[in-house]
Design a protein around this motif. Sequence first.
Motif, PDB file in Angstrom:
ATOM      1  N   TRP A  89       6.011 -71.175  -5.303  1.00  0.00           N
ATOM      2  CA  TRP A  89       6.395 -69.897  -4.707  1.00  0.00           C
ATOM      3  C   TRP A  89       5.234 -68.915  -4.990  1.00  0.00           C
ATOM      4  O   TRP A  89       5.397 -68.173  -3.915  1.00  0.00           O
ATOM      5  CB  TRP A  89       7.299 -69.332  -5.922  1.00  0.00           C
ATOM      6  N   ILE A  90       4.488 -69.182  -5.554  1.00  0.00           N
ATOM      7  CA  ILE A  90       3.112 -68.186  -5.451  1.00  0.00           C
ATOM      8  C   ILE A  90       2.590 -68.349  -4.423  1.00  0.00           C
ATOM      9  O   ILE A  90       2.030 -67.483  -3.449  1.00  0.00           O
ATOM     10  CB  ILE A  90       2.437 -68.072  -6.977  1.00  0.00           C
ATOM     11  N   GLY A  91       2.300 -69.591  -3.925  1.00  0.00           N
ATOM     12  CA  GLY A  91       1.586 -69.766  -2.596  1.00  0.00           C
ATOM     13  C   GLY A  91       2.107 -69.278  -1.333  1.00  0.00           C
ATOM     14  O   GLY A  91       1.786 -68.850  -0.423  1.00  0.00           O
ATOM     15  N   TYR A  92       3.779 -69.425  -1.411  1.00  0.00           N
ATOM     16  CA  TYR A  92       4.678 -68.744  -0.295  1.00  0.00           C
ATOM     17  C   TYR A  92       4.308 -67.430  -0.272  1.00  0.00           C
ATOM     18  O   TYR A  92       4.146 -66.899   0.901  1.00  0.00           O
ATOM     19  CB  TYR A  92       5.951 -68.872  -0.683  1.00  0.00           C
ATOM     20  N   PHE A  93       4.187 -66.661  -1.248  1.00  0.00           N
ATOM     21  CA  PHE A  93       4.062 -65.124  -1.202  1.00  0.00           C
ATOM     22  C   PHE A  93       2.649 -64.704  -0.828  1.00  0.00           C
ATOM     23  O   PHE A  93       2.260 -63.720  -0.348  1.00  0.00           O
ATOM     24  CB  PHE A  93       4.587 -64.560  -2.558  1.00  0.00           C
ATOM     25  N   LEU A  94       1.797 -65.596  -1.476  1.00  0.00           N
ATOM     26  CA  LEU A  94       0.290 -65.270  -0.857  1.00  0.00           C
ATOM     27  C   LEU A  94       0.159 -65.466   0.467  1.00  0.00           C
ATOM     28  O   LEU A  94      -0.416 -64.633   1.193  1.00  0.00           O
ATOM     29  CB  LEU A  94      -0.649 -66.366  -1.625  1.00  0.00           C
ATOM     30  N   ARG A  95       0.583 -66.413   1.000  1.00  0.00           N
ATOM     31  CA  ARG A  95       0.632 -66.501   2.639  1.00  0.00           C
ATOM     32  C   ARG A  95       1.757 -65.365   3.318  1.00  0.00           C
ATOM     33  O   ARG A  95       1.123 -64.761   4.182  1.00  0.00           O
ATOM     34  CB  ARG A  95       1.392 -67.878   3.159  1.00  0.00           C
ATOM     35  N   ALA A  96       2.504 -64.985   2.662  1.00  0.00           N
ATOM     36  CA  ALA A  96       3.483 -63.920   3.296  1.00  0.00           C
ATOM     37  C   ALA A  96       2.667 -62.622   3.345  1.00  0.00           C
ATOM     38  O   ALA A  96       2.877 -62.133   4.351  1.00  0.00           O
ATOM     39  CB  ALA A  96       4.745 -63.904   2.524  1.00  0.00           C
ATOM     40  N   ILE A  97       2.032 -62.175   2.234  1.00  0.00           N
ATOM     41  CA  ILE A  97       1.381 -60.975   2.057  1.00  0.00           C
ATOM     42  C   ILE A  97       0.095 -61.115   2.817  1.00  0.00           C
ATOM     43  O   ILE A  97      -0.217 -59.945   3.171  1.00  0.00           O
ATOM     44  CB  ILE A  97       1.207 -60.564   0.794  1.00  0.00           C
ATOM     45  N   ASP A  98      -0.338 -62.087   3.031  1.00  0.00           N
ATOM     46  CA  ASP A  98      -1.496 -62.203   3.941  1.00  0.00           C
ATOM     47  C   ASP A  98      -1.231 -62.154   5.488  1.00  0.00           C
ATOM     48  O   ASP A  98      -2.033 -61.537   6.213  1.00  0.00           O
ATOM     49  CB  ASP A  98      -2.128 -63.744   3.808  1.00  0.00           C
ATOM     50  N   THR A 142      -7.428 -56.625  -2.192  1.00  0.00           N
ATOM     51  CA  THR A 142      -7.321 -58.069  -2.466  1.00  0.00           C
ATOM     52  C   THR A 142      -6.672 -58.658  -3.686  1.00  0.00           C
ATOM     53  O   THR A 142      -5.539 -59.110  -3.656  1.00  0.00           O
ATOM     54  CB  THR A 142      -8.323 -59.028  -1.738  1.00  0.00           C
ATOM     55  N   PRO A 143      -7.362 -58.453  -4.778  1.00  0.00           N
ATOM     56  CA  PRO A 143      -6.672 -58.842  -6.070  1.00  0.00           C
ATOM     57  C   PRO A 143      -5.476 -57.950  -6.289  1.00  0.00           C
ATOM     58  O   PRO A 143      -4.615 -58.713  -6.864  1.00  0.00           O
ATOM     59  CB  PRO A 143      -7.886 -58.523  -7.165  1.00  0.00           C
ATOM     60  N   ARG A 144      -5.279 -56.876  -5.977  1.00  0.00           N
ATOM     61  CA  ARG A 144      -3.832 -56.165  -6.324  1.00  0.00           C
ATOM     62  C   ARG A 144      -2.849 -56.855  -5.363  1.00  0.00           C
ATOM     63  O   ARG A 144      -1.822 -56.898  -5.887  1.00  0.00           O
ATOM     64  CB  ARG A 144      -4.141 -54.587  -6.080  1.00  0.00           C
ATOM     65  N   LEU A 145      -2.894 -57.012  -4.175  1.00  0.00           N
ATOM     66  CA  LEU A 145      -1.981 -57.697  -3.284  1.00  0.00           C
ATOM     67  C   LEU A 145      -1.737 -58.938  -3.873  1.00  0.00           C
ATOM     68  O   LEU A 145      -0.653 -59.563  -3.877  1.00  0.00           O
ATOM     69  CB  LEU A 145      -2.625 -57.840  -1.840  1.00  0.00           C
ATOM     70  N   ALA A 146      -2.905 -59.746  -4.397  1.00  0.00           N
ATOM     71  CA  ALA A 146      -2.543 -61.097  -4.800  1.00  0.00           C
ATOM     72  C   ALA A 146      -1.629 -61.090  -5.888  1.00  0.00           C
ATOM     73  O   ALA A 146      -0.639 -61.824  -6.244  1.00  0.00           O
ATOM     74  CB  ALA A 146      -3.640 -61.829  -5.126  1.00  0.00           C
ATOM     75  N   GLU A 147      -1.753 -59.974  -6.933  1.00  0.00           N
ATOM     76  CA  GLU A 147      -1.116 -59.686  -8.181  1.00  0.00           C
ATOM     77  C   GLU A 147       0.540 -59.568  -7.782  1.00  0.00           C
ATOM     78  O   GLU A 147       1.319 -59.874  -8.266  1.00  0.00           O
ATOM     79  CB  GLU A 147      -1.710 -58.516  -8.902  1.00  0.00           C
ATOM     80  N   VAL A 148       0.722 -58.651  -6.665  1.00  0.00           N
ATOM     81  CA  VAL A 148       2.091 -58.787  -6.015  1.00  0.00           C
ATOM     82  C   VAL A 148       2.569 -60.170  -5.997  1.00  0.00           C
ATOM     83  O   VAL A 148       3.700 -60.528  -6.040  1.00  0.00           O
ATOM     84  CB  VAL A 148       2.078 -57.677  -4.843  1.00  0.00           C
ATOM     85  N   ALA A 149       2.020 -60.921  -5.139  1.00  0.00           N
ATOM     86  CA  ALA A 149       2.495 -62.345  -4.834  1.00  0.00           C
ATOM     87  C   ALA A 149       2.621 -63.062  -5.843  1.00  0.00           C
ATOM     88  O   ALA A 149       3.672 -63.683  -6.105  1.00  0.00           O
ATOM     89  CB  ALA A 149       1.231 -62.994  -3.817  1.00  0.00           C
ATOM     90  N   HIS A 150       1.780 -63.028  -6.767  1.00  0.00           N
ATOM     91  CA  HIS A 150       1.902 -63.631  -8.286  1.00  0.00           C
ATOM     92  C   HIS A 150       3.398 -63.273  -9.078  1.00  0.00           C
ATOM     93  O   HIS A 150       4.011 -64.106  -9.394  1.00  0.00           O
ATOM     94  CB  HIS A 150       0.931 -63.535  -8.897  1.00  0.00           C
TER      95      HIS A 150
END
Length: 342
Positions: A89-98, A142-150
């Motif tokens: 799931w985290i991978g899915y949202f990291l890709r989506a937000i990218d 980038t780290p803040r957007l990754a935090e949304v994904a996590h």
Amino acid sequence: MPNDANTSGVLEEALERLHASGPEIYEWRLTNHAPMVVEALATHGQSGSVHRWLDAYQAKLDDFPTPVSPVTDANWREALGDTRRGADWIGYFLRAIDERPWRDVLAEWWPRLLPGIYGGATHPVIRIGHAVRVITESGENTPRLAEVAHGLGYWAARYQPVSGVAPLAGAPDADGALEAVPAIRDFQGGFRDRLPRVDRLPVWSPDVTDPDEARRRLTELVGASTRRYATHGHGDPTMLVHAATAPNAVLRTLPALPRALWVPSLHAAWTASAAVTSMYAPAEPVPYVPTTGITAEEVLERALAHGDEHVIKFADTAVDVGDEQSLGAALRAADLSEPLSY
């Protein structure tokens, strides 16, 4: 309050450290609170304490979970609520937000995830609230957007809806509605054991249709639940914090959401706060003893010195509310909780 989250870079360093760890600790039994705490500290001008606090908390962290199989737009429904799929799931949202603006991803997934707001003892939505706050107040990177994904990935993996709750007569204000919440009949077990026993909750604000009124009512709920901790927190000093921090996370997220989602967000926040109250409220309140002259800065300093993650996060919410009883409730949380050893 001071906000140096946009200039110090310490928050970003801390988030990058934490993204190598999983969203839960002790083999998916308890939430990893560190991402929420470091955001709160950085936002309130305590960046100098972030790594010191994180060093003390580090021993609790687990490695990032092992992926099982990618979550996709075609198979996400079957993966929803499957804790084994946390990394997926985290991978899915990291890709989506990218690939897309993060607000678009949040707007798409917020109504999908909102019925499962109880999952992970409401910690996933709280994590989202912290992530959204720092971005909306201080900008994205980038780290803040990754935090949304996590945070979104954690929520999807821990998604847990509740059904079959009978509506009870409510009250015109949040204080009265919380007072009307009945306790569950069996207090054995933890959050996941107790949640299915929540079968009756008062109805509050069912007639709200205007987004601005929904935001006003949600603000009222955060204040009422925060102040209530001063007299009821002894029922469970840790878990009753979430009756306030969960709706406050929803309130913090509203500015990043389409206005059409504000009313359902109010209703979900109410049921989450009421459910926590039902599961952990004590048989009797204690009198509120006023704490006069205390400032928000002093409350935050006391919480940081104490170190417990829930005490810090609750102080963060109490400062948002800002009145005397809310600040006193944050001191009460420190008195009731075991401190973190630095």
